[in-house]
Design a protein around this motif. Structure first.
Motif, PDB file in Angstrom:
ATOM      1  N   GLU A   1       0.835  -1.207   0.000  1.00 49.99           N
ATOM      2  CA  GLU A   1       0.000   0.000   0.000  1.00 49.99           C
ATOM      3  C   GLU A   1       0.870   1.258   0.000  1.00 49.99           C
ATOM      4  O   GLU A   1       0.589   2.221  -0.713  1.00 49.99           O
ATOM      5  CB  GLU A   1      -0.927   0.002   1.214  1.00 49.99           C
ATOM      6  N   SER A   2       1.922   1.237   0.781  1.00 52.24           N
ATOM      7  CA  SER A   2       2.841   2.370   0.840  1.00 52.24           C
ATOM      8  C   SER A   2       3.503   2.590  -0.521  1.00 52.24           C
ATOM      9  O   SER A   2       3.571   3.719  -1.021  1.00 52.24           O
ATOM     10  CB  SER A   2       3.906   2.121   1.915  1.00 52.24           C
ATOM     11  N   SER A   3       3.975   1.513  -1.126  1.00 57.68           N
ATOM     12  CA  SER A   3       4.627   1.609  -2.430  1.00 57.68           C
ATOM     13  C   SER A   3       3.669   2.110  -3.502  1.00 57.68           C
ATOM     14  O   SER A   3       4.045   2.928  -4.346  1.00 57.68           O
ATOM     15  CB  SER A   3       5.194   0.245  -2.852  1.00 57.68           C
ATOM     16  N   GLU A   4       2.431   1.635  -3.448  1.00 60.29           N
ATOM     17  CA  GLU A   4       1.426   2.066  -4.421  1.00 60.29           C
ATOM     18  C   GLU A   4       1.164   3.576  -4.290  1.00 60.29           C
ATOM     19  O   GLU A   4       1.062   4.291  -5.279  1.00 60.29           O
ATOM     20  CB  GLU A   4       0.141   1.274  -4.182  1.00 60.29           C
ATOM     21  N   GLU A   5       1.088   4.039  -3.043  1.00 61.69           N
ATOM     22  CA  GLU A   5       0.867   5.474  -2.797  1.00 61.69           C
ATOM     23  C   GLU A   5       2.054   6.297  -3.310  1.00 61.69           C
ATOM     24  O   GLU A   5       1.878   7.337  -3.945  1.00 61.69           O
ATOM     25  CB  GLU A   5       0.672   5.712  -1.298  1.00 61.69           C
ATOM     26  N   ILE A   6       3.260   5.833  -3.050  1.00 60.26           N
ATOM     27  CA  ILE A   6       4.465   6.541  -3.504  1.00 60.26           C
ATOM     28  C   ILE A   6       4.506   6.589  -5.027  1.00 60.26           C
ATOM     29  O   ILE A   6       4.744   7.650  -5.617  1.00 60.26           O
ATOM     30  CB  ILE A   6       5.730   5.870  -2.924  1.00 60.26           C
TER      31      ILE A   6
ATOM     32  N   GLY B   1       4.157  11.094 -11.794  1.00 61.86           N
ATOM     33  CA  GLY B   1       3.911  12.276 -12.602  1.00 61.86           C
ATOM     34  C   GLY B   1       4.879  13.421 -12.344  1.00 61.86           C
ATOM     35  O   GLY B   1       4.884  14.414 -13.061  1.00 61.86           O
ATOM     36  N   ARG B   2       5.703  13.292 -11.315  1.00 67.48           N
ATOM     37  CA  ARG B   2       6.647  14.356 -10.967  1.00 67.48           C
ATOM     38  C   ARG B   2       8.032  14.133 -11.575  1.00 67.48           C
ATOM     39  O   ARG B   2       8.910  14.968 -11.430  1.00 67.48           O
ATOM     40  CB  ARG B   2       6.775  14.470  -9.451  1.00 67.48           C
ATOM     41  N   ILE B   3       8.210  12.991 -12.211  1.00 70.55           N
ATOM     42  CA  ILE B   3       9.506  12.675 -12.820  1.00 70.55           C
ATOM     43  C   ILE B   3       9.485  13.134 -14.267  1.00 70.55           C
ATOM     44  O   ILE B   3       8.534  12.854 -15.003  1.00 70.55           O
ATOM     45  CB  ILE B   3       9.797  11.162 -12.733  1.00 70.55           C
ATOM     46  N   ASP B   4      10.514  13.805 -14.670  1.00 69.93           N
ATOM     47  CA  ASP B   4      10.629  14.306 -16.040  1.00 69.93           C
ATOM     48  C   ASP B   4      10.481  13.153 -17.027  1.00 69.93           C
ATOM     49  O   ASP B   4      11.032  12.071 -16.827  1.00 69.93           O
ATOM     50  CB  ASP B   4      11.990  14.987 -16.213  1.00 69.93           C
ATOM     51  N   ASP B   5       9.729  13.388 -18.084  1.00 78.46           N
ATOM     52  CA  ASP B   5       9.486  12.360 -19.098  1.00 78.46           C
ATOM     53  C   ASP B   5      10.776  11.804 -19.699  1.00 78.46           C
ATOM     54  O   ASP B   5      10.819  10.664 -20.147  1.00 78.46           O
ATOM     55  CB  ASP B   5       8.597  12.903 -20.221  1.00 78.46           C
ATOM     56  N   ASN B   6      11.831  12.598 -19.722  1.00 76.27           N
ATOM     57  CA  ASN B   6      13.109  12.166 -20.303  1.00 76.27           C
ATOM     58  C   ASN B   6      13.998  11.428 -19.310  1.00 76.27           C
ATOM     59  O   ASN B   6      15.091  11.013 -19.661  1.00 76.27           O
ATOM     60  CB  ASN B   6      13.862  13.381 -20.860  1.00 76.27           C
ATOM     61  N   ASP B   7      13.545  11.288 -18.068  1.00 77.63           N
ATOM     62  CA  ASP B   7      14.373  10.659 -17.035  1.00 77.63           C
ATOM     63  C   ASP B   7      14.007   9.181 -16.890  1.00 77.63           C
ATOM     64  O   ASP B   7      13.404   8.759 -15.906  1.00 77.63           O
ATOM     65  CB  ASP B   7      14.199  11.403 -15.716  1.00 77.63           C
ATOM     66  N   ALA B   8      14.380   8.396 -17.873  1.00 78.68           N
ATOM     67  CA  ALA B   8      14.040   6.966 -17.900  1.00 78.68           C
ATOM     68  C   ALA B   8      14.684   6.204 -16.737  1.00 78.68           C
ATOM     69  O   ALA B   8      14.084   5.272 -16.194  1.00 78.68           O
ATOM     70  CB  ALA B   8      14.466   6.351 -19.226  1.00 78.68           C
ATOM     71  N   LEU B   9      15.883   6.591 -16.344  1.00 75.06           N
ATOM     72  CA  LEU B   9      16.594   5.900 -15.265  1.00 75.06           C
ATOM     73  C   LEU B   9      15.832   6.012 -13.949  1.00 75.06           C
ATOM     74  O   LEU B   9      15.632   5.017 -13.244  1.00 75.06           O
ATOM     75  CB  LEU B   9      18.012   6.464 -15.117  1.00 75.06           C
ATOM     76  N   THR B  10      15.369   7.214 -13.622  1.00 78.41           N
ATOM     77  CA  THR B  10      14.622   7.407 -12.370  1.00 78.41           C
ATOM     78  C   THR B  10      13.288   6.692 -12.418  1.00 78.41           C
ATOM     79  O   THR B  10      12.872   6.064 -11.438  1.00 78.41           O
ATOM     80  CB  THR B  10      14.429   8.910 -12.085  1.00 78.41           C
TER      81      THR B  10
END
Length: 129
Positions: A98-103, A109-118
């Motif tokens: 549940e915690s992981s799903e929430e995270i 949506g906060r990670i840049d579209d070009n940041d595939a590694l993250t």
């Protein structure tokens, strides 16, 4: 976490310190939740997650006083390499899932579209147990 770079700035908190008894928690307070495991004379492991106190809706009330609950505001997954899944109960696995799903929901949506590694790291670390 604090305005003067102290980890535990009162007067709010949960514990046995005098100020914690004298100043009740209220909606909007931010504090750390710190589960830990300690071996006397050896070591200790503690996880600190920040949470905000919120009023929560419940089936029953205590007069006109609202009940309070916690909303997690630390949005970093637990490191899977440090978790021995074989030691976890199903209830603990469910809580982690549940915690992981929430995270994942809050951070994807906060990670840049070009940041595939993250993105790849976040998806790997939030896989269900």
């Amino acid at each position: 976490m604090g305005s003067f770079l102290n980890v535990h700035e009162g007067p709010i908190g949960i514990g046995t310190r005098k100020q914690f008894v004298e100043v009740p928690l209220a909606a909007g307070n931010v504090l750390s939740i710190e589960p830990g495991y300690y071996e006397d004379g050896k070591y200790g492991i503690r996880i600190e997650n920040l949470a905000i106190v919120r009023e929560v809706k419940t089936e029953n009330q205590f007069g006109d006083k609202p009940y309070l609950g916690f909303e997690h505001i630390t949005m970093v997954p637990y490191c899977r390499n440090l978790i021995d899944e074989g030691l976890l109960t199903q209830e603990e696995k469910d809580w982690l899932n549940e915690s992981s799903e929430e995270i994942l929901k809050n951070m994807k949506g906060r990670i840049d579209d070009n940041d595939a590694l993250t993105k790849k790291w976040l998806e790997k670390e939030t896989q269900p147990f």
